[in-house]
Design an enzyme around this catalytic site. Structure first.
Site, PDB file in Angstrom:
ATOM      1  N   SER A 129      -7.792 -57.998  33.452  1.00 20.08           N
ATOM      2  CA  SER A 129      -8.192 -58.885  32.365  1.00 20.08           C
ATOM      3  C   SER A 129      -9.696 -59.004  32.216  1.00 20.08           C
ATOM      4  CB  SER A 129      -7.595 -60.279  32.577  1.00 20.08           C
ATOM      5  OG  SER A 129      -6.202 -60.236  32.424  1.00 20.08           O
ATOM      6  N   ASP A 177     -11.997 -67.912  35.037  1.00 20.81           N
ATOM      7  CA  ASP A 177     -11.148 -66.715  35.084  1.00 20.81           C
ATOM      8  C   ASP A 177     -11.651 -65.697  34.058  1.00 20.81           C
ATOM      9  OD1 ASP A 177      -9.079 -65.172  36.018  1.00 20.81           O
ATOM     10  OD2 ASP A 177      -7.527 -66.187  34.866  1.00 20.81           O
ATOM     11  N   THR A 218     -10.711 -63.883  31.412  1.00 19.52           N
ATOM     12  CA  THR A 218     -10.624 -63.874  29.948  1.00 19.52           C
ATOM     13  C   THR A 218     -11.570 -64.886  29.304  1.00 19.52           C
ATOM     14  OG1 THR A 218      -8.354 -63.109  30.187  1.00 19.52           O
ATOM     15  CG2 THR A 218      -9.013 -63.883  28.012  1.00 19.52           C
ATOM     16  N   GLU A 225      -7.031 -69.024  24.882  1.00 22.71           N
ATOM     17  CA  GLU A 225      -6.196 -68.147  25.710  1.00 22.71           C
ATOM     18  C   GLU A 225      -4.961 -68.826  26.298  1.00 22.71           C
ATOM     19  OE1 GLU A 225      -7.453 -67.371  29.658  1.00 22.71           O
ATOM     20  OE2 GLU A 225      -6.404 -65.456  29.823  1.00 22.71           O
ATOM     21  N   ASP A 285       0.480 -64.086  31.413  1.00 26.07           N
ATOM     22  CA  ASP A 285       0.190 -63.096  32.457  1.00 26.07           C
ATOM     23  C   ASP A 285       0.494 -63.624  33.851  1.00 26.07           C
ATOM     24  OD1 ASP A 285      -1.358 -60.643  33.519  1.00 26.07           O
ATOM     25  OD2 ASP A 285      -2.443 -62.329  34.409  1.00 26.07           O
ATOM     26  N   HIS A 334       0.029 -55.133  36.016  1.00 23.78           N
ATOM     27  CA  HIS A 334      -0.175 -54.830  34.602  1.00 23.78           C
ATOM     28  C   HIS A 334       0.399 -53.461  34.246  1.00 23.78           C
ATOM     29  CE1 HIS A 334      -3.943 -57.673  34.549  1.00 23.78           C
ATOM     30  NE2 HIS A 334      -2.829 -58.267  34.936  1.00 23.78           N
TER      31      HIS A 334
END
Lengths: 703, 703
Positions: free
Chosen positions: A223, A282, A284, A436, A441, A612
């Site tokens: 990410s 994080d 993102t 987000e 995820d 992923h």
């Protein structure tokens, strides 16, 4: 660092290099001469970037060349059909000083098992904060080792200086795929004879695209580097954001690229909003302003989000207008915060209102910058906040008082409040917001599909509410709205599971008889009203999360785990280390789904979670410039399309102006000096990092 | 059939019905009164359809009501805000005769294990070949059991009589998902630093959409009922095509809906092409003209494809202009062909050229209808035809001579030749062609991912060549081209596998250490030139199918199997029945990937293969009406959009004319009589079927 004198030199073999895959000497540098940004890089006209050159001298391994890196390499840049000039002359910057370091890596798993790392000695230079203003093709050439050349073909995209959208809202469902949207629709929206009676908001967007998510140097991304591609137009390496990863130890000296938030701040002065259900450091959310090769530098990244880059000359940045999320660890003074400081105070001193619960957030003034940190770690997911509320009994209060944070906003409340602040503060300059849904995820990683789908539905509900709000404000037609993801997980639904039958069978093979495929999948039971259940969560969510017949769902990538296909009343942990080995060695968690059947994993046994996947992910667009987002394209094209729509390209070294459609009222300093001598923030950190960096080189860098 | 007198009656419980999922009493009929087409059905104006009414009287089970079905039910139809009329009056057809039958089904897996089926007695009527000509809403009401009502809300779509596209080409990658396209791109197209140097043809389409594939009565579909949705605008039941499935035994008396091929033949007289790499009686090609609840009626379906429906009054059909594929079993006289007849001769007698190899096909005259059947079973896949040619050593000659069919066309050759014939024969009336890459699905079923991706790449290469050909012919701008799928498999790529390392490890858990995720996935090695390998298969295909570092790929739905992530030199069979039990009981095939690691399955142990999945599938569109195909919609909308673009709606009972933009020169008979007394083809078949139908009812129907 292993002393390279102790390593046996091997015969040089360029062909042998093509075997490097599991590990790489340096992503983006398949030869021994490295130019970053590398071959095929695209640029926005006027976008700031750094250049890093490296010449590698492998001491041993298949590429060994004697181990003496060329200190006299040359680097030129030429406009297409123009004459090459030295980079210093081309960019009108001083020639940077030569740097030297060594690093190690493994050529493959056999080398790792044998503990025989390859050692590489490096000479390097870095040019800081340069830009290309004229659209078209460029050739950058590194010449080393008496005439060996590494050529990088660069392209500057056609110039678009006119602002066509006042506002841009970028929704990211982290890890969200088309497959997950299909499953979420099935459990939340009632269907009669195959026709849905209500629609997801995403399904109503006029334009659909697919973006390819692969990274610069590996086809599966994380990410950090996928977010960075969306925000900068430059793909990078796993764990990196806002930089191309170099091979030096310092995670803050890698060559940077300017982000859309930095561009928009510099050129139009628009308001900026950052909203996430993750801890806000994080990847993102923080990649909007972060520049590091190591996403795990959480504390330093929070400092960058407030003060911008401070160790090198870069564009000025003084913090987003809205910053809503979780992750109090980086704000409470202590081991998690940068230099142990109180970042609530740091933000307050910079003029932010500070909210630590929903009530306070809703009451925050619209005309003031707003920080909202609502708990430690990630925000509890929608399913726990709305259905299984006993799971909120945590010690996650954002003050650090070890109590439970119970007055929590969801993505919708954070996003709608952010719009109020951004609309007020942006005024005619408009705003950019990234919002987000992070736990799509995070819950896919733990194979907790219901929690992931719940947060996906919360995202859709948030988009729905955002559109309604913008319409009421008269801003809908001025706002480009994009809903997309940063990568996928290989998830899909393949049938139904009769959970009553599954639980009643004794044998693992008999339990599998509960799975109905094709016509035996039947209809969704999540939308069938059950008189004994009422969640009051509205039409966009399931009316029953625990029906007898559930979705049989799964992913091709998984640790050992046990499946029963029922909703998990508590968050799931599929695999645990039960052998007590010092290294990670994950087996089925004995406490997880005790009535289920065991499926052994398809991943390395040191993976406790799913991972992923490769798949292209969907892009839904509406509003000004929506037509740019149809069809199939690379993730970096989302940056270029947004930048195009926002008129962020610049033909000269000056900022723009919202009212003047691209004229440039305010000059800024020209291309920067090589290195800021103060260099205070990250240098301190880098020296602090040496302690735990260990001696095995490259592998350690990728935390 | 179990005598219902022997079955104990249970207490009636309508609520209990909601538990029915693994098995269903009748799809599309949740209550005891059934109207087919059911509630929520959409229609093209003027599209022919049948109506089936059923009243169910469960003898036992949770719905038991005494077991006497109402013989006096009433059925009315009303235009919105209009007065209900009896159906006979509304459609101006005679009142059909009452029919009666019984059937059995299981309410759940416990009932199946206990061998306690539910028995249902039925009264029924069927109205044959009616149509609704006026756009708008209708209400169809079945009244039974003294006032109980089942209401079906029907909608006739807005009228579009103008032909906007001269030609339509519908490419179907059977089972193809976005995830597979992403993987195929990675192995076939070279990338430098994350930027592809060549593009897939699909990726270049201007318009992208997603279609939902679920069926009428289950959320996982099969290829029969999904193809039928694409071709008719009506979702149906697994195994059914061109009909709504009723509960009678006869698989050819179910209520029909008119297909796009039948409409186009009737209204414009355009040329029709059917091309597939499957046996041509397989669901996706044959559903263009097939009307049956049981897709496995291969012989009869081939007869329908040549002569149309013959057991009831229906629209006249005399065979496609091009019919290219495999499946000689239904053409060689014998057990596989309808009534044991020689269908090569039947087609030749109907004016077809008959080709049984590529050479003959290429030489076939353009102005004559063309049949090409190139082997028995399915066409060998691209990977075997081009790389692993030893696998062509089969006994699959289409003549039935037990020799190998070696002069084989691929999808591209068949499709390009078909265009020649269709262009010639369609003339100004244009053509419609469906071209199917069938083995994307078939190879995904056997977890043979490389073979699936090879055929996906062949599809893309075919689309590419088709566009070039149409351009050269001057027909590109007249042609709507759609590339889509009918359903998915839950496939994705999650990393790389170091096959050398995997093979070298002894222990299953150690083997899993070969899988590299995230940054350890590295770059695709399928596009790296290996001097020792040259396939000469062109730029749209891998240059190495068996590199050391391969894709780590998989699906969440699988039988027990062993994975080594290498290309299979021979087609894969992942699971076998090794226990010798009379029922199917599948374990890992001991011969499959002996150096791999075992993963136990996630499906019922009677499944030897992977299964279909839920995910929406992509739709790529270019040409006239392309704008209709963006965004997210139901699979039936593809039919309505194609029909709209072809101007197939009709406001009255007459055919159209290409030159007159919707005027109606040729009258055809009005709504048809109830039943054709000749009824010859399928009646004969139905009586022949009783032999193997057995006694357990519904489960047997769904072969």
């Amino acid at each position: 660092m292993i002393a390279f004198s102790a390593v046996v030199l091997a015969t040089a073999s360029i062909l042998g290099l093509t075997a490097a895959q599991t590990f790489q000497r340096l992503g983006g540098c398949p030869t021994l001469g490295c130019v970053l940004p590398p071959d095929q890089a695209d640029f926005l006209a006027g976008q700031y970037f750094d250049i890093r050159l490296e010449v590698h001298a492998p001491v041993n391994g298949s590429e060994a060349n004697g181990g003496v890196p060329d200190p006299n390499f040359k680097f030129t840049v030429a406009k297409a059909n123009g004459s090459p000039q030295s980079a210093a002359a081309f960019f009108k910057v001083p020639e940077p000083a030569l740097e030297r370091w060594n690093f190690t890596w493994y050529e493959d798993l056999f080398a790792r098992d044998a503990k025989t790392p390859s050692v590489v000695r490096v000479t390097s230079k870095a040019y800081r904060r340069v830009a290309l203003y004229e659209p078209g093709d460029y050739v950058a050439t590194l010449t080393y080792y008496n005439g060996t050349k590494t050529t990088a073909n660069w392209n500057v995209k056609p110039l678009q200086q006119q602002k066509k959208a006042k506002n841009v809202i970028l929704f990211i469902g982290d890890g969200m795929t088309t497959n997950m949207i299909t499953a979420a629709r099935l459990i939340a929206h009632k269907s009669i004879n195959g026709k849905y009676q209500s629609r997801m908001q995403m399904d109503q967007f006029p334009v659909l695209g697919h973006q390819m998510t692969h990274s610069l140097d590996s086809y599966i991304t994380d990410s950090a580097n996928s977010a960075s591609a969306l925000y900068t137009g430059h793909k990078s390496t796993v764990n990196a954001m806002g930089v191309y990863a170099d091979s030096s130890k310092d995670p803050f000296d890698d060559p940077k690229v300017e982000t859309i938030v930095e561009l928009l701040t510099r050129i139009w002065g628009s308001a900026i909003g950052v909203v996430s259900t993750a801890f806000i450091a994080d990847a993102t959310p923080i990649a909007l302003t972060g520049h590091t090769r190591l996403r795990a530098q959480y504390g330093a990244l929070i400092d960058q989000s407030l003060r911008g880059v401070t160790n090198y000359t870069w564009t000025k940045y003084t913090g987003a207008d809205v910053f809503f999320g979780a992750g109090a660890e980086q704000f409470i003074p202590g081991s998690g915060s940068y230099q142990g400081k109180d970042y609530y105070t740091e933000f307050a001193n910079a003029g932010y209102s500070v909210s630590m619960n929903k009530t306070s957030m809703l009451a925050a003034p619209k005309n003031q910058k707003a920080l909202g940190i609502f708990c430690t770690s990630n925000l509890p997911v929608w399913l726990d906040r709305n259905i299984f509320k006993k799971n909120l009994n945590l010690t996650n209060d954002p003050s650090g008082n070890k109590k439970a944070a119970l007055d929590l906003p969801g993505l919708k409340e954070m996003t709608l409040k952010a719009i109020d602040v951004l609309h007020e503060r942006g005024g005619e300059k408009g705003f950019f917001m990234m919002s987000e849904a992070a736990s799509v995820d995070k819950q896919m990683h733990t194979l907790d599909y219901d929690r992931a789908l719940g947060d996906l539905l919360e995202l859709d509900d948030t988009v729905n509410a955002t559109i309604a709000k913008l319409k009421a404000m008269g801003e809908l037609e001025n706002t480009l709205i994009i809903v997309t993801a940063d990568h996928g997980h290989g998830f899909d639904v393949f049938g139904s599971a009769d959970t009553k039958y599954l639980s009643s069978q004794e044998d693992d093979r008999d339990k599998r008889g509960a799975i109905g495929v094709y016509e035996q999948s039947g209809a969704s039971q999540y939308t069938v009203t059950n008189a004994s259940i009422s969640y009051n969560t509205g039409i966009n969510f399931p009316v029953n999360w625990d029906p007898r017949y559930t979705l049989a769902q799964g992913t091709g990538a998984m640790p050992d785990n046990r499946q029963n296909f029922r909703v998990h009343q508590s968050p799931r942990r599929p695999a645990t280390n039960i052998t007590g080995k010092p290294s990670d060695d994950y087996y089925v968690n004995p406490k997880d789904n005790p009535d289920g059947f065991i499926v052994n994993g398809t991943l390395s046994t040191d993976e406790a979670q799913g991972v992923h996947s490769l798949t292209d992910v969907p892009v839904f667009a509406m509003g000004p410039c929506q037509e740019l987002f149809g069809g199939v394209y690379n993730n970096i094209d989302i940056f270029f399309n947004m930048a195009n729509c926002l008129g962020l390209g610049r033909a000269s070294n000056a900022t723009g102006n919202w009212n003047a459609n691209g004229t440039a009222p305010t000059a800024v300093p020209a291309t920067g000096a090589a290195s800021d001598p103060a260099n205070r923030v990250q240098r301190g950190l880098w020296f602090g990092m040496v302690v735990f960096m260990g001696s095995i080189g490259w592998v350690v860098y990728n935390l």
